[in-house]
Design a protein around this motif. Structure first.
Motif, short mmCIF file in Angstrom:
data_model
loop_
_atom_site.label_atom_id
_atom_site.label_comp_id
_atom_site.label_asym_id
_atom_site.label_seq_id
_atom_site.Cartn_x
_atom_site.Cartn_y
_atom_site.Cartn_z
N UNK A 172 -60.48 127.83 -23.04
CA UNK A 172 -59.37 128.22 -22.17
C UNK A 172 -58.10 128.43 -22.97
N UNK A 173 -57.88 127.57 -23.96
CA UNK A 173 -56.68 127.71 -24.80
C UNK A 173 -56.74 128.99 -25.61
N UNK A 174 -57.91 129.32 -26.14
CA UNK A 174 -58.04 130.54 -26.93
C UNK A 174 -57.82 131.78 -26.07
N UNK A 175 -58.32 131.76 -24.84
CA UNK A 175 -58.12 132.90 -23.94
C UNK A 175 -56.63 133.10 -23.66
N UNK A 176 -55.92 132.00 -23.39
CA UNK A 176 -54.48 132.10 -23.12
C UNK A 176 -53.74 132.61 -24.36
N UNK B 80 -55.34 133.23 -17.12
CA UNK B 80 -55.69 132.48 -18.32
C UNK B 80 -54.90 131.18 -18.39
N UNK B 81 -53.62 131.25 -18.04
CA UNK B 81 -52.77 130.05 -18.10
C UNK B 81 -53.21 129.04 -17.04
N UNK B 82 -53.59 129.50 -15.87
CA UNK B 82 -54.06 128.59 -14.82
C UNK B 82 -55.32 127.87 -15.28
N UNK B 83 -56.24 128.58 -15.92
CA UNK B 83 -57.46 127.94 -16.43
C UNK B 83 -57.13 126.91 -17.51
N UNK C 198 -57.83 122.86 -17.32
CA UNK C 198 -58.64 122.16 -18.32
C UNK C 198 -57.89 120.99 -18.94
N UNK C 199 -56.61 121.20 -19.25
CA UNK C 199 -55.84 120.12 -19.87
C UNK C 199 -55.56 119.01 -18.86
N UNK C 200 -55.30 119.36 -17.62
CA UNK C 200 -55.12 118.33 -16.61
C UNK C 200 -56.37 117.48 -16.47
N UNK C 201 -57.53 118.13 -16.44
CA UNK C 201 -58.78 117.39 -16.31
C UNK C 201 -58.97 116.45 -17.50
N UNK D 177 -48.21 118.01 -20.60
CA UNK D 177 -46.87 118.55 -20.46
C UNK D 177 -46.73 119.88 -21.20
N UNK D 178 -47.33 119.99 -22.38
CA UNK D 178 -47.28 121.26 -23.09
C UNK D 178 -48.00 122.36 -22.31
N UNK D 179 -49.07 122.02 -21.63
CA UNK D 179 -49.74 123.02 -20.78
C UNK D 179 -48.86 123.41 -19.60
N UNK D 180 -48.15 122.45 -19.04
CA UNK D 180 -47.21 122.77 -17.96
C UNK D 180 -46.10 123.69 -18.47
N UNK D 181 -45.65 123.47 -19.70
CA UNK D 181 -44.63 124.35 -20.29
C UNK D 181 -45.17 125.77 -20.42
N UNK D 182 -46.39 125.92 -20.91
CA UNK D 182 -46.97 127.26 -21.03
C UNK D 182 -47.04 127.94 -19.67
N UNK D 183 -47.48 127.19 -18.66
CA UNK D 183 -47.57 127.76 -17.31
C UNK D 183 -46.19 128.12 -16.78
N UNK D 184 -45.22 127.23 -16.98
CA UNK D 184 -43.86 127.50 -16.51
C UNK D 184 -43.23 128.67 -17.24
#
Length: 428
Positions: free
Chosen positions: A154-158, A186-189, A193-196, A220-227
């Motif tokens: 998921x990270x590679x796709x984003x 991609x960011x939602x996936x 994944x990181x939340x899980x 939190x870093x994943x939330x930053x990417x999404x935001x």
């Protein structure tokens, strides 16, 4: 309203009384380049930590940069032995917001304070902002390693989705508007994944168990990417939406930190007045804008939040004449006639503290008046037309710290990279 002369840290007692009931105390600044605002905010924060037991400081800064400072102040393994070293590694323009001697002094004090306490009781330092898309992506890869193939995919796709735009992520925003490019799925996936993973102990992925702090930082870093993805898509459309996405992200980050630290946690927030002063008491509300001060009152209750604004009449400030330009020390002219600052200049001593939430208030404090807001981009000659936000002072803040004469803060050496364009008011 109560008015108190402010001569030193001991004169903050009335504000500590106000803060004693609050879970969140937000401390503003009328500019990002004023020594006096930073120094007084530092002094008040020290007392909130020492005397009132506040658990962390959250600032209008990027999560990855501030996390390096956090690792230093809590003396985490691998953290810098001197917080100033972490501050000097801030690269996003305007670096002087946090890479300055005033913040370095506070962080050195905080590290010394923490070293006298058990690890579980140490006071943190965290960033709330949304801009660090690439830095946060790199931090996620470092966290994942090769252990969790689903999250890594998921990270590679984003990453591949954003990669064509290089470091200029505002170009992604333009592309999403004009050619229907979007990395949202991609960011939602990635975030899912990181939340899980953040809810596991790391062993379920086949790797070494990771600490709760590491898992939270990755989340939190994943939330930053999404935001950031939402922010840049909204930014090119104009209007209030990108501002609102940013402040909602900061408010959500604050709430996650409060949950992370525990049910009795208390937080100090450092940000510009434009973020911490309740937007409903300004013309921002008419423009459809919200901010973290308003959101904190709505989410936690006004009785659990103390909003403290800052202001001054004239002096000097560190700012830049245009976006991305080197910082300069600029003269701040006397405030505009009829403004809040001009009235307070005539009424108050050089330094004063106003407790707006207590006692009777003059009628004019409940009426709209212009309130100065200086961003990282500043043109003193524009004072006649701009740099002011119409404000009902007594509704916007619970308290107000007054500095009639202000001086410029002291930058640390840092390598500034061009920062992302920010929303109105410019650079706050």
């Amino acid at each position: 309203m109560q008015v108190h002369r402010l001569g030193g840290p001991g004169d903050f007692d009335p504000l500590l009384g106000l803060a004693s009931r609050a879970r969140v105390v937000m401390l503003g600044e009328a500019s990002h380049g004023g020594y006096d605002y930073y120094r007084l905010r530092e002094q008040l924060t020290r007392r909130l930590i020492v005397e009132c037991g506040f658990n962390f400081v959250a600032v209008e800064g990027d999560w990855p940069d501030c996390d390096r400072v956090h690792q230093s102040v809590i003396s985490a393994p691998g953290g810098d032995s001197d917080p100033q070293l972490a501050l000097e590694r801030f690269e996003r323009w305007p670096t002087w917001m946090w890479a300055n001697a005033e913040v370095a002094r506070f962080c050195r004090w905080l590290r010394a304070w923490n070293l006298e306490r058990p690890e579980s009781d140490r006071v943190g330092f965290h960033g709330l902002d949304v801009y660090s898309l690439w830095e946060s992506m790199h931090a996620i890869f470092e966290y994942l390693g090769d252990d969790d193939q689903e999250a890594l995919a998921a990270a590679r796709e984003a990453y591949r989705c954003f990669e064509p735009y290089g470091q200029q992520v505002e170009e992604y925003g333009l592309a999403s508007r004009f050619v229907s490019a979007s990395c949202e799925d991609e960011v939602v996936r990635l975030l899912g994944a990181i939340r899980a993973r953040a809810t596991t102990d790391g062993a379920a992925t086949g790797g070494e168990p990771t600490s709760g702090a590491d898992r939270f930082a990755a989340w939190q870093n994943a939330e930053v990417v999404a935001g950031a993805e939402r922010y840049y898509r909204a930014m090119v459309a104009g209007g209030p939406q990108s501002w609102n996405i940013r402040d909602i992200h900061m408010a959500d980050t604050l709430d996650r930190l409060l949950d992370r630290y525990g049910p009795d946690t208390r937080a100090v927030v450092w940000a510009h007045n434009t973020h911490i002063g309740d937007a409903r008491a300004t013309d921002m509300a008419d423009a459809g804008m919200i901010n973290i001060g308003q959101l904190a009152r709505e989410r936690h209750g006004a009785e659990a939040v103390a909003l403290i604004g800052f202001g001054g009449y004239q002096g000097s400030v560190v700012a830049a004449p245009r976006w991305g330009a080197p910082a300069e020390i600029m003269t701040v002219p006397p405030a505009r006639p009829g403004s809040i600052e001009e009235r307070l200049h005539r009424m108050l001593p050089e330094r004063a503290l106003l407790v707006l939430a207590h006692g009777d208030r003059p009628a004019w404090l409940n009426e709209p008046a212009e309130h100065r807001a200086i961003g990282v981009v500043y043109d003193p000659s524009f004072e006649e037309w701009g740099n002011y936000v119409p404000t009902r002072l007594a509704e916007r803040y619970d308290g107000f710290i007054w500095c009639d004469q202000t001086t410029a803060l002291h930058e640390l050496p840092a390598n500034a990279e061009p920062g992302e364009l920010e929303t109105y008011p410019a650079g706050t």
